[in-house]
Structures are given as structure tokens and as C-alpha cells.
Design an enzyme around this catalytic site. Structure first.
Site, PDB file in Angstrom:
ATOM      1  N   LYS A  76      53.864   5.648  49.417  1.00 28.48           N
ATOM      2  CA  LYS A  76      54.044   4.402  48.688  1.00 28.48           C
ATOM      3  C   LYS A  76      53.491   4.601  47.283  1.00 28.48           C
ATOM      4  O   LYS A  76      52.468   5.275  47.098  1.00 28.48           O
ATOM      5  CB  LYS A  76      53.286   3.285  49.424  1.00 28.48           C
ATOM      6  CG  LYS A  76      53.473   1.892  48.846  1.00 28.48           C
ATOM      7  CD  LYS A  76      52.756   0.845  49.713  1.00 28.48           C
ATOM      8  CE  LYS A  76      52.949  -0.569  49.189  1.00 28.48           C
ATOM      9  NZ  LYS A  76      52.281  -1.572  50.057  1.00 28.48           N
ATOM     10  N   SER A 151      55.025  -5.537  51.504  1.00 24.43           N
ATOM     11  CA  SER A 151      55.268  -4.884  50.225  1.00 24.43           C
ATOM     12  C   SER A 151      55.703  -3.425  50.350  1.00 24.43           C
ATOM     13  O   SER A 151      56.228  -2.871  49.385  1.00 24.43           O
ATOM     14  CB  SER A 151      54.011  -4.962  49.356  1.00 24.43           C
ATOM     15  OG  SER A 151      52.965  -4.207  49.945  1.00 24.43           O
ATOM     16  N   SER A 175      51.877  -5.903  55.054  1.00 26.03           N
ATOM     17  CA  SER A 175      52.773  -5.088  54.222  1.00 26.03           C
ATOM     18  C   SER A 175      53.249  -3.775  54.836  1.00 26.03           C
ATOM     19  O   SER A 175      54.137  -3.136  54.283  1.00 26.03           O
ATOM     20  CB  SER A 175      52.119  -4.797  52.870  1.00 26.03           C
ATOM     21  OG  SER A 175      52.164  -5.936  52.062  1.00 26.03           O
TER      22      SER A 175
END
Lengths: 484, 477
Positions: A76, A151, A175
Site C-alpha cells: 500500500k 482505504s 481499511s
């Protein structure tokens, strides 16, 4: 090859059926082919990846390889990667080349895994649909009209489309678990303190936790083995003996007591999602587990408490983005105040600004006691609910998300509606517990996730239960058609 | 109208650690800008603070030394404000739960003892520096200082004059150096002070509105700034005005204070516990360990000097004002096998005088305690007179070696042979018949004249005691 599990890939690499360079090229090709429409990568690092793959191949040839040596992954874009842009999904850091590696990145490199690139995400991890990213929304591989969740939406979409075998994500209020649920993946938010936060760009420090997103509990266990562990550079990291999370996967779950919080199955939960979960729970009963109704009475307070604590911490954490030392700086600032105001005004998106404002307000003199302090007190009550529940049951289960993936743009105008999509995941972060989302079925071709919540440091148990479920079901091996 | 002054001090003592409070970067002073700032000090995205244990030990040491409560649990908090030299946009400090609470410091002024309360002492990180010169209208940022550990020591508003404030501050300065937790270098900013000053009418219970004075980087400036501020406030009140609560900056060149920021601009620092750092837990065993490292403290040392060496309170106070001076004195006594008062005089008068003149501190003294003791030994054993000793001392100061070498080389050895002294006396008596006659006819004042002559003829080497004794005998006829 792109459909194989980490264990299969590991064997293939060791048996020279494929080299890491070949495997890496294969995934890089898939990224070239499918990446752009899904928008799941902010940065792809082919050269670096191939270099790492060559290193891994040397290790493999020398017989000096770990279980995941040579296997590609995506990080990420919240994890700092030395020499590579680390944007946290924000214009603010569009020009930021991190000068150091996050601990998670360091550990995956030390295991000779191969980084393919940096996955798209909601700006500074604030969002539940990956629509707040400065780099544009990510599409759900199951349905390009749908959001992938957030997210860690880029990580989830990339894994779901088989553009990477596995990815890292971070979870502050859901997330990792919510995008895993929406993309038919297995995603783990570990116990707070199990995975180092060093080099992970902070959103809400007391809630943030990194973890793996993969195809199965077994894959997730493998990556957790690599990234978990004490880090002296993170004061909230917990110093405890290292575990092998793959060891207990095959244990029988007969006698397992599963708690079902009545608060998680009431109003707000999509009826069809409820039915899918019911079927999944029946499957677990067949495996020898028993179901018990339990209560987590403070659940309704989780959303308001979370939306005080997380913004409060973020308002302070994001103060360092001031245009002085790194990141976006406005053109020709008049003076110091102008530099701060315009750099931040231009660099941050609307959702980030909203949360900074909420948090600043909540911490202000005269409001602190009523908001932040009160929220911390209720946070303890929420934690207490779980502690009591774990006296009665081994694992708590419920929905990960109240609905399957919603459509792009559906909730962007209504922050409150968006916030409610994390209603079942927030409490877990507030309590610091481990939470796992696993594929449980589909509603109108969109995946549904089952959430497993365990006591502190019970990751091995959660993965064991999930693996047993996955041994009996096929949901997790379903692949979106376009990417088969 | 009669006014009472109320003063409280906030002293920032930079803790003498090698590395910073939350990172491994060096704290050494004077490096080129931004060469001692690591990722953590720069506040890069993703970095986290890790508390330096040495800092905790030092704060505990201080707490124990002022008889305070060392909190078993204290909490680091974030003080949020934007400033270009504050890298994270917040300063990590302690707010509601500081590490040290409720201590006291005894001071002495004009022979009177007074106890000053220490409200609290808390740990925090320093900010960097903004450099406004040399950048053509721009501002330069040096983050070398960012993350340097500070102990902020907050007193009660117990002081009633600028002089008293200085005595307290000097005592604190001496204490932190005794404890070796701060080098006390005020020029480099290792020991800084803010003063809260207010006035009220004598007899009034409530405190007046206070002003906070900043930028006080020497004892002299603290005293001047406070005195200026007292006059300003009294003048203002007597003319019917009101004191505004504000921060005022002291301008040493103009010797005045002027407003820095007023209450309307006062920051809301939005303090909250730092989620990156766990509460600081201090176990009793840790504190016991720290207790063992405490040196003899100034007050105890002063008492011992009075008892052990028979010194006056004043002398003992001066000699224990710094640990280095006290150590110097004690080594001198040991080396000299002489009367402690003689040693005290030489250290406090001759040595201190020369050090002062050359603007040197004790550790930089060209005359070591061993040399000083060696010389005093020669006074005591009558090898040299006290008068000649001053020449020897000067020679030592100038690097001519130790006392014995100098005495030998310059032939300064005292004459103690009675016969030799008598010969000199005889010579003086023969050469000064008039004075001799006057003396013998009752002008006893002339005794001193004869002593002087004998010493002169002997080149200062005759033992003064013997000269006295023999002269008395001989002059008497």
C-alpha cells in the site's frame, strides 16, 4: 501461475518450475494489461522488481531461500519505500520520494520478496471506497461500477484481479477488512502492536495497524509470518516471542464457541448479506463449532467515538505537512502563515480537510473534555464489552460490511452514510483486537465478507478457523471473470 | 502605595545526553546546520519517537535531589502549533502528568534561609532554530537542536525580588551541574529561563496579572529584565492603568521588555496524550538505582565543610557553589596537609581572583589542586613565607612547574637558621643606629621598621616568626 497460492508458488520456485524473474515478469505483464483501468497502482516499479527477483533467484539457486523468497507483492502506498515515491494517496506527497524503508517493507525485503509497486489508496487512508485518492478511484474487479472498498482499495483490487499474489494494507477502522470483503479476499487486521508502524504514514496512531490482504487464510498467515514482530523503533510495538501462523491452520475446530453479537445482525444489515452469513455460519456448525448469541452493548457508540478519536489524532499527525521540509509547497508564499495555509489548502483533499477540522475542534480548549476525553472513556467501555464476551466464546463473528460493494459515486456526497459502512469494523480498532474478513458468498455477483474477531494475539486461532472454513467452501477461490 | 513583587521562574535545562530525547541523533553543540537531524528529528512521514532512557534517569535524579515526588506514571503529550522550526507541527512534552511533582529548593539570602517550591519538572523536546539573517529576506531552518532533551523546571511564585530570583536560579544552576544532568552553559542555551512577574499591593491576597518574560539568557539579564518589568508594572498601575497578561521579550541592548504576543493571539495548543508513546512507568527498583547514583548535594556538602573543616557558613557556601570548586578545595586540603582555613583562603582569594581576571572556570585553572596543595604544604612547613608564596603561585600560574621546583630554581627557600637570622639583625642594627636609639627610648612603633629591614636584607627569605622573636630579644638590648 497467477492463480496459485503462496504455498504453490513457493514450491514452484524451489522446484525451478519457474524463476522469480519469470514470475515477476508475469505479474508485471498483467499489471500492464489490467492495471490502468482498475487504477489500483499509484507506482509500478518494474526495474526494482526485476532486480529484486534476480536477487531472489540467486538465493533460490543457492538453496538459501525463505518460504516467500521470490514471491511478488504490492505495498500500500502508505508504507515508505526508499527511493520510491510514497504518496499516501495525496497530492501533498505527490513529490515525496521516501529516504527510508518502513519496517514492513524492510522485512519483506529481508525475506527476499519482490515488490511490484505501490497500491492506490484513499488519501491518507481516510475513506471507505478508495474514492478520496488524489490519483482517482480504484475500480472493483468484480464489477467496474462498484467501489473496491477502502482505504486499502488498490491493494484489494490488485490481489482480486491477480495482478499480485498478495499485498499489504493498513487498517484504522476497517481499511483492510472492508476492501477484502468487497473484493472477495482474506484480509487481516492484526492485534494493535503486532506489526510495526515505523515507516507507515500515520493516520490515527492508536488505531493504525498494517496487515496482509490475500486469497486465503493460508496466504495471509504466510505474509503475517514475515511482517509481524517486535520493532524497537515503534514504542507501541509489542515484544513477544515470534509465532508461526501456519502451524495451527489444520487444527480441528470441533468445540469452537462462536459468539454472534445481536448488535451486528439487527437493523442496518442488508437482509441478503444476512442470509449469506447465515449459510456460512451453518458451514462452521457442520465443522463442529457452536453458535451463541452475545451482546456488545456499546456497539452503537463505536461510530461517534471513532469519529472523534481518529480525526483528533489525524489533525495532529498531519500537521507535519506544512510545505517546509517535504511535500507540496505553494507557489510564492507571501509569508509564513500564507505558506502554511496555501500549501495545506492545496495539498489536502476534501475528506482529509474535513477530518482535520473535526479533530482540531474536538481537541480545542473547552471541548477536549466533552469530546476527546469522553470518547476515550467510551473506548474503554467498548473494549470491556469484548473482554467480557471472550469469557464466554472463543471467536466473535459477524458481517464485515453492512452491504456488498456499493457503486462508485453512490456515497461520496454523504460522508455520514460513508462512515456507516465501517460500522462493524471500527470497534475492533478501538479495542486493539485482531479482525479477519473472509469470503462468505455473493449477493448479486458482489462478494460478501464474514468477519472473525478474536482475543488479543489470537491471529493463529482466527486463521485456523478461517482455513477450516476455506477447506469446506469454494468462495475464496472464485476469481472475477475478466481476470481468470 | 507599597507594592509586593511576585516572581515564578520556568527554567529549561538541556539534559546532558549524547543523543536526542526521541532519536539516536547527536546533541553536540555547534555542528553545521541540519547535519545532526535524522529522519525522526525532521518529522518525516512515518517516523516514530522512541524515548531515550538516559533522559528518564536524569529527570529522576533531579526529582530525588529536590525531594520531589517522581511520578510512577507520567504521560507524554503533544503540544500542537505550527512553526517552521517545529518539524512535526507539535512538540512532545508532558502536560497533565509530569515526571516530577512538588519539590523544594532551599536558598539563602543575606543569611536568611528560604524554601522555594518547585511545582513540577517535565520532559520535553526542543524545537529547531529559525535563522533570519543571511538569507536575503528568507528564513533558514536549522533542525540540529530539534529533539534535544529539556527538563522544564517550574517554580512556585515564591520569589519576592529579582535578587531572590537570581539566588534561586543560581542554586538551581549549581544543582543541575552537581547532578551532571546539564552542562549549565547559558551562552549555548543549555540553561534558559522565563520569568513570570507580577506585582500586588502589600497585604493583597490575590496575585496581580502577570507578564511572562522571555529571552533571558544570562543571570544579569534575568535580574535586569525583572527589575525593568517591576518598575513598568508599578508605574502602569500607579497611573491607573492595568497590566495585560502577555508574553514579553527582553531586549538586552535597550534594557527593556516589550510585548511578543498578546492574549488574543494566545495559542490553543490542543494538548492530548501522544499515542505514539506509552505512558512512562517508573518502577521503585529503577528509582532506587538512580538514588544510588546521586552525588553529595550542595546543602549536605556545605554542612560537612563547616563541620569537617571548621569553615564559616559563608566560606563553605562559596566553596560548595560548584562541584568542581568543592572537589578542588578538598583535594587541595588533602595534598597540603595544612589548615583548611589557609586552603580556603588561597582558593577563594588568590585562585578565584586570577580565574576571574582571566575569565576562567575551575576546571580550566592552570594551577591544579595538587600544585596548590603542594605549595601550601611549603608554607605550613615553613619552607616559604606566605608573602613569597604569592610569587610562587604566580610562577605556577605561568606554567613554571610545581612549587618545589620554583622554590629550588629561584632560591626562595626560607631561612630558619637562628644564627643566620641573628647575623642579619645585627647588620640592620649597626646600619640604623638612630632608629635603634629611638626604639630603645620608647618609640616601639619602630619595631615594624626593623622587621621590614631584616626581611629586605634577607631577600624575603627569613622566617617571619623567628625574625619577630629574635628582634624582640635583640632590640630590647
Amino acid at each position: 501461475m497467477h492463480n496459485k497460492s503462496l504455498t504453490e508458488l513457493s514450491i514452484a520456485l524451489r522446484q525451478r518450475q519457474i524463476s522469480s524473474v519469470e514470475l515477476t515478469s508475469l505479474f508485471l505483464d498483467r499489471i500492464t494489461r489490467y492495471g490502468a483501468p482498475l487504477n489500483c497502482f499509484i507506482t509500478v516499479t518494474p526495474e526494482m522488481a526485476l532486480n529484486q527477483a534476480r536477487e531472489a533467484d540467486k538465493r533460490l539457486q543457492a538453496g538459501d531461500a525463505g518460504p516467500l523468497t521470490g514471491i511478488p507483492l504490492a505495498h500500500k502506498d502508505i508504507f515508505c519505500t526508499k527511493g520510491v515515491k510514497t504518496s499516501s494517496g495525496s497530492k501533498m506527497l505527490d513529490n515525496f520520494i521516501a529516504p527510508y524503508d518502513a519496517t514492513v517493507v524492510e522485512k519483506s525485503q529481508a525475506a527476499f520478496m519482490v515488490m511490484l509497486g505501490k497500491a492506490n489508496m484513499d488519501e491518507f487512508a481516510m475513506g471507505s471506497s478508495n474514492e478520496t485518492s488524489y490519483y482517482g478511484p480504484v475500480k472493483n474487479p468484480w464489477d467496474l461500477q462498484a467501489v473496491p472498498g477502502g482505504s486499502s482499495g488498490g491493494s484489494a483490487a490488485a490481489v482480486a484481479a491477480r495482478l499480485t499474489p498478495i499485498a499489504t494494507g493498513t487498517d484504522t477502522g476497517g481499511s483492510i477488512r472492508q476492501p477484502a470483503a468487497l473484493c472477495n479476499l482474506t484480509g487481516l487486521k492484526p492485534t494493535y502492536g503486532l506489526v510495526s508502524r515505523y515507516g507507515m504514514i500515520a493516520f490515527a496512531s492508536s488505531l493504525d495497524q498494517g496487515g496482509p490482504i490475500g486469497h486465503s487464510a493460508e496466504d495471509v498467515a504466510h505474509l503475517l509470518n514475515i511482517i509481524a514482530g517486535f520493532d524497537p523503533r515503534d514504542s507501541t510495538s509489542i515484544d513477544r516471542p515470534k509465532e508461526d501462523y501456519t502451524l495451527q491452520l489444520n487444527q480441528d475446530i470441533t468445540g469452537l464457541k462462536i459468539g454472534l453479537p445481536t448488535e451486528y445482525f439487527g437493523e442496518g444489515l442488508d437482509a441478503e448479506v444476512g442470509k449469506v452469513l447465515e449459510q456460512a455460519l451453518k458451514e462452521l456448525e457442520k465443522a463442529g463449532a457452536s453458535l451463541h448469541d452475545i451482546h456488545l452493548p456499546h456497539t452503537p457508540l463505536a461510530v461517534p467515538v471513532y469519529y472523534i478519536i481518529a480525526p483528533a489524532e489525524c489533525s495532529s499527525n498531519l500537521s507535519r505537512f506544512d510545505g517546509v521540509r517535504f511535500g507540496h509547497r505553494c507557489e510564492n508564499p507571501k509569508d509564513m502563515i500564507d505558506l502554511f495555509k496555501r500549501s495545506r489548502g492545496e495539498g489536502f483533499g476534501a475528506e482529509v480537510k474535513r477530518r482535520i477540522m473535526i479533530g482540531t475542534y474536538a481537541l480545542s480548549a473547552g471541548y477536549y473534555d466533552a469530546y476527546y476525553l469522553k470518547a476515550q472513556q467510551i473506548r474503554r467501555l467498548i473494549t470491556q464489552d469484548f473482554k467480557q464476551a471472550f469469557h464466554q466464546v472463543d471467536v466473535i463473528m459477524g458481517p464485515t460490511s453492512p452491504t456488498p460493494a456499493f457503486n462508485l459515486g453512490e456515497k461520496t456526497d454523504d460522508p455520514l452514510k460513508m462512515y456507516l459502512s465501517d460500522i462493524y469494523t471500527l470497534s475492533v480498532n478501538l479495542a486493539g483486537l485482531p479482525g479477519l474478513s473472509i469470503p462468505a458468498g455473493f449477493v448479486k455477483q458482489r462478494p460478501v465478507g464474514l468477519q472473525l474477531i478474536g482475543n488479543y494475539f489470537s491471529e493463529a486461532k482466527l486463521l485456523n478457523v478461517a482455513h477450516q472454513f476455506q477447506q469446506r467452501t469454494v468462495w475464496h477461490s472464485a476469481i472475477p471473470k475478466a481476470y481468470q | 502605595m507599597s507594592w509586593e513583587v511576585v516572581i515564578g521562574l520556568e527554567v529549561h535545562a538541556q539534559l546532558a545526553t549524547n543523543s536526542k530525547i526521541f532519536s539516536g541523533a547527536s546533541t553536540a553543540y555547534g555542528a553545521s546546520p541540519n547535519t545532526q537531524a535524522c529522519a525522526v528529528d525532521l518529522g518525516l512521514p512515518g517516523v516514530l519517537p522512541v524515548l531515550n532512557e538516559a533522559v528518564v534517569q536524569m529527570a529522576c535524579k533531579f526529582g530525588l535531589a529536590v525531594g520531589a515526588t517522581v511520578a510512577p506514571r507520567s504521560v507524554f503529550a503533544r503540544k500542537n502549533y505550527f512553526y517552521p522550526d517545529l518539524p512535526k507541527g507539535y512538540q512532545i512534552s508532558q502536560y497533565e502528568l509530569p515526571i516530577v511533582k512538588q519539590g523544594t529548593l532551599k536558598i539563602e539570602m543575606d543569611g536568611q534561609e528560604k524554601v522555594i517550591g518547585i511545582t513540577r519538572a517535565h520532559l520535553e523536546e526542543d524545537a529547531g532554530k529559525s535563522l533570519h539573517e543571511d538569507f536575503q529576506g528568507l528564513t533558514g531552518i536549522d533542525l540540529n537542536r530539534a529533539g534535544t532533551p529539556l527538563l522544564e523546571i517550574v517554580s512556585e511564585p515564591d520569589m519576592r525580588s529579582a535578587k531572590e530570583a537570581i539566588v534561586y536560579m543560581k542554586k538551581l544552576h549549581s544543582l543541575v551541574r552537581y547532578l551532571e544532568i546539564c552542562d549549565g552553559n547559558m551562552q549555548e542555551g543549555s540553561f534558559r529561563c522565563d520569568a513570570n512577574v507580577s506585582v500586588r499591593q502589600v497585604g493583597q491576597k490575590e496575585f496581580g496579572t502577570r507578564a511572562e518574560l522571555k529571552n533571558l539568557n544570562s543571570f544579569r539579564f534575568v535580574e535586569r529584565a525583572i527589575n525593568y518589568e517591576i518598575e513598568r508594572q508599578i508605574d502602569l498601575l500607579e497611573r491607573g492603568g492595568q497590566v495585560v497578561q502577555e508574553t514579553r521579550l527582553y531586549d538586552a541592548d535597550k534594557n527593556e521588555t516589550r510585548p511578543m504576543r498578546s492574549k488574543e493571539e494566545a495559542h490553543d495548543y490542543r494538548y492530548f496524550p501522544d499515542p505514539d508513546l506509552l505512558p512512562l512507568i517508573i518502577e521503585p527498583a529503577f528509582l532506587e538505582q538512580v538514588q544510588k547514583t546521586l552525588p553529595e548535594l550542595p546543602d549536605a556538602k556545605k554542612q560537612r565543610f563547616m563541620q569537617q573543616y571548621g569553615l564559616s557558613g559563608y566560606d563553605a557556601g562559596v566553596l560548595t557553589s560548584t562541584r568542581e570548586l568543592a572537589d578542588y578545595f578538598e583535594e587541595t586540603v588533602k595534598e597540603s596537609s595544612s589548615d583548611a582555613k589557609l586552603c580556603a583562603n588561597w582558593v577563594m582569594v588568590e585562585l578565584a581572583g586570577l580565574l576571574n581576571k582571566h575569565n576562567l572556570e575551575i576546571p580550566a585553572s592552570p594551577v591544579t589542586a595538587k600544585q596548590m596543595g603542594g605549595m601550601l604544604r611549603r608554607i605550613t612547613d615553613n619552607t616559604i613565607s606566605g608573602k613569597l608564596a604569592k610569587d610562587v603561585f604566580e610562577a605556577m600560574w605561568n606554567g613554571e612547574g610545581d612549587a618545589d621546583t620554583i622554590i629550588e630554581k629561584r632560591g626562595l627557600k626560607q631561612v630558619t637558621d637562628t644564627g643566620a637570622i641573628e647575623k642579619v639583625i645585627d647588620e640592620v642594627m649597626v646600619n640604623n643606629p638612630k632608629q635603634l636609639a629611638d626604639y630603645r627610648s620608647g618609640k616601639e612603633k619602630l619595631f615594624g621598621f626593623f622587621v621590614g629591614q631584616v626581611m629586605k636584607v634577607s631577600g624575603g627569605k627569613a622566617n617571619p616568626g623567628q625574625v619577630n622573636e629574635l628582634l624582640k630579644k635583640k632590640l630590647g638590648g
